[in-house]
Write a protein that holds these residues in place. Sequence first.
Motif, PDB file in Angstrom:
ATOM      1  N   ALA A  37      -0.364  14.211  16.523  1.00  0.00           N
ATOM      2  CA  ALA A  37      -0.929  13.081  17.274  1.00  0.00           C
ATOM      3  C   ALA A  37      -1.594  13.518  18.579  1.00  0.00           C
ATOM      4  O   ALA A  37      -2.499  12.847  19.084  1.00  0.00           O
ATOM      5  N   ASP A  38      -1.163  14.642  19.138  1.00  0.00           N
ATOM      6  CA  ASP A  38      -1.748  15.144  20.379  1.00  0.00           C
ATOM      7  C   ASP A  38      -2.908  16.097  20.150  1.00  0.00           C
ATOM      8  O   ASP A  38      -3.427  16.687  21.102  1.00  0.00           O
ATOM      9  N   GLY A  39      -3.289  16.275  18.904  1.00  0.00           N
ATOM     10  CA  GLY A  39      -4.427  17.136  18.592  1.00  0.00           C
ATOM     11  C   GLY A  39      -4.087  18.603  18.429  1.00  0.00           C
ATOM     12  O   GLY A  39      -4.983  19.441  18.254  1.00  0.00           O
ATOM     13  N   ARG A  40      -2.803  18.941  18.497  1.00  0.00           N
ATOM     14  CA  ARG A  40      -2.417  20.341  18.339  1.00  0.00           C
ATOM     15  C   ARG A  40      -2.371  20.711  16.860  1.00  0.00           C
ATOM     16  O   ARG A  40      -1.954  19.918  16.024  1.00  0.00           O
ATOM     17  N   VAL A  41      -2.792  21.950  16.553  1.00  0.00           N
ATOM     18  CA  VAL A  41      -2.778  22.432  15.167  1.00  0.00           C
ATOM     19  C   VAL A  41      -1.342  22.728  14.756  1.00  0.00           C
ATOM     20  O   VAL A  41      -0.613  23.449  15.453  1.00  0.00           O
ATOM     21  N   VAL A  42      -0.927  22.156  13.638  1.00  0.00           N
ATOM     22  CA  VAL A  42       0.419  22.383  13.128  1.00  0.00           C
ATOM     23  C   VAL A  42       0.341  22.839  11.677  1.00  0.00           C
ATOM     24  O   VAL A  42      -0.646  22.590  10.974  1.00  0.00           O
ATOM     25  N   VAL A  43       1.391  23.512  11.262  1.00  0.00           N
ATOM     26  CA  VAL A  43       1.445  24.058   9.903  1.00  0.00           C
ATOM     27  C   VAL A  43       2.613  23.426   9.162  1.00  0.00           C
ATOM     28  O   VAL A  43       3.731  23.364   9.676  1.00  0.00           O
ATOM     29  N   CYS A  44       2.349  22.941   7.950  1.00  0.00           N
ATOM     30  CA  CYS A  44       3.411  22.413   7.091  1.00  0.00           C
ATOM     31  C   CYS A  44       3.919  23.549   6.202  1.00  0.00           C
ATOM     32  O   CYS A  44       3.125  24.205   5.510  1.00  0.00           O
ATOM     33  N   ILE A  45       5.239  23.783   6.262  1.00  0.00           N
ATOM     34  CA  ILE A  45       5.838  24.902   5.542  1.00  0.00           C
ATOM     35  C   ILE A  45       6.838  24.382   4.523  1.00  0.00           C
ATOM     36  O   ILE A  45       7.675  23.533   4.830  1.00  0.00           O
ATOM     37  N   ASP A  46       6.726  24.896   3.297  1.00  0.00           N
ATOM     38  CA  ASP A  46       7.658  24.555   2.223  1.00  0.00           C
ATOM     39  C   ASP A  46       8.741  25.623   2.176  1.00  0.00           C
ATOM     40  O   ASP A  46       8.485  26.779   1.838  1.00  0.00           O
ATOM     41  N   ASP A  47       9.985  25.241   2.533  1.00  0.00           N
ATOM     42  CA  ASP A  47      11.105  26.175   2.527  1.00  0.00           C
ATOM     43  C   ASP A  47      11.859  26.186   1.207  1.00  0.00           C
ATOM     44  O   ASP A  47      12.915  26.812   1.095  1.00  0.00           O
ATOM     45  N   GLY A  48      11.365  25.481   0.222  1.00  0.00           N
ATOM     46  CA  GLY A  48      12.032  25.429  -1.070  1.00  0.00           C
ATOM     47  C   GLY A  48      12.824  24.160  -1.231  1.00  0.00           C
ATOM     48  O   GLY A  48      12.520  23.326  -2.088  1.00  0.00           O
ATOM     49  N   ASP A  49      13.857  23.950  -0.370  1.00  0.00           N
ATOM     50  CA  ASP A  49      14.665  22.743  -0.473  1.00  0.00           C
ATOM     51  C   ASP A  49      14.275  21.703   0.581  1.00  0.00           C
ATOM     52  O   ASP A  49      14.780  20.586   0.567  1.00  0.00           O
TER      53      ASP A  49
END
Length: 229
Positions: A37-49
């Motif tokens: 929401a603040d415009g910062r780049v974020v990464v979505c990570i799949d940890d398996g569970d």
Amino acid sequence: MASRPVSRADRRKPLGVGHDVDGSPGSPKVIRITRDADGRVVVCIDDGDHRTRVAWISLAKKSLARRPAPRSDAFDQHPAPLLAELPEDERAVISKRYRDLLHIEYGSPRGDAEGDRRAGILNPSYDPLTTTLAQRLEAKERELRALGETGAARATLYRQLQRLDEGPDFLIHGNRRTVSQRFDDYEPVVLEIVRTEVIAEKQRPHKTHRKLLARIRSRLMKAGVGDDL
């Protein structure tokens, strides 16, 4: 500054959608890159569970902190003053044979089979995990005979392997010595006279070895230290 080619083994693992976070299979995987929401780049990570969201900058810094391991080379671990003084073509022949011996002993021409494995350049015929020394020796004999190289007999290669730890200089035939070792045969006064005359010769407009030697011998005789060079 001259550029240096970077091999695949020297590069860091890529970091993006579909890539493993730490570069190894089975680790958390990047599935999406977006902004909060603040415009910062974020990464979505799949940890398996479960899945998590972390700031891109923190993940990038962590990735940059993992520097590739420097490639080792057993050739550099052995000083070879005689080899350094050989003409380039002779030096290339000796260097290749020494790397052939490293290939037999360790499974890698650099003496680093695991480094070659990570780089994807390990020859299966020399893999130390699946071959014996005798099998690697046989493979190298076939390889060298196919190239028409001399001294390719298995017995010769085996004898040379026994001296591998001496460094490449042992492969140089004849009673050779380095320039510095040959200088040890002369008295300091002789070396000083020769050095002085050589420096003076550089300043003369017409230079000849014959006249230089004549001047050196004359000075040696005057100094009473002989004239044999």
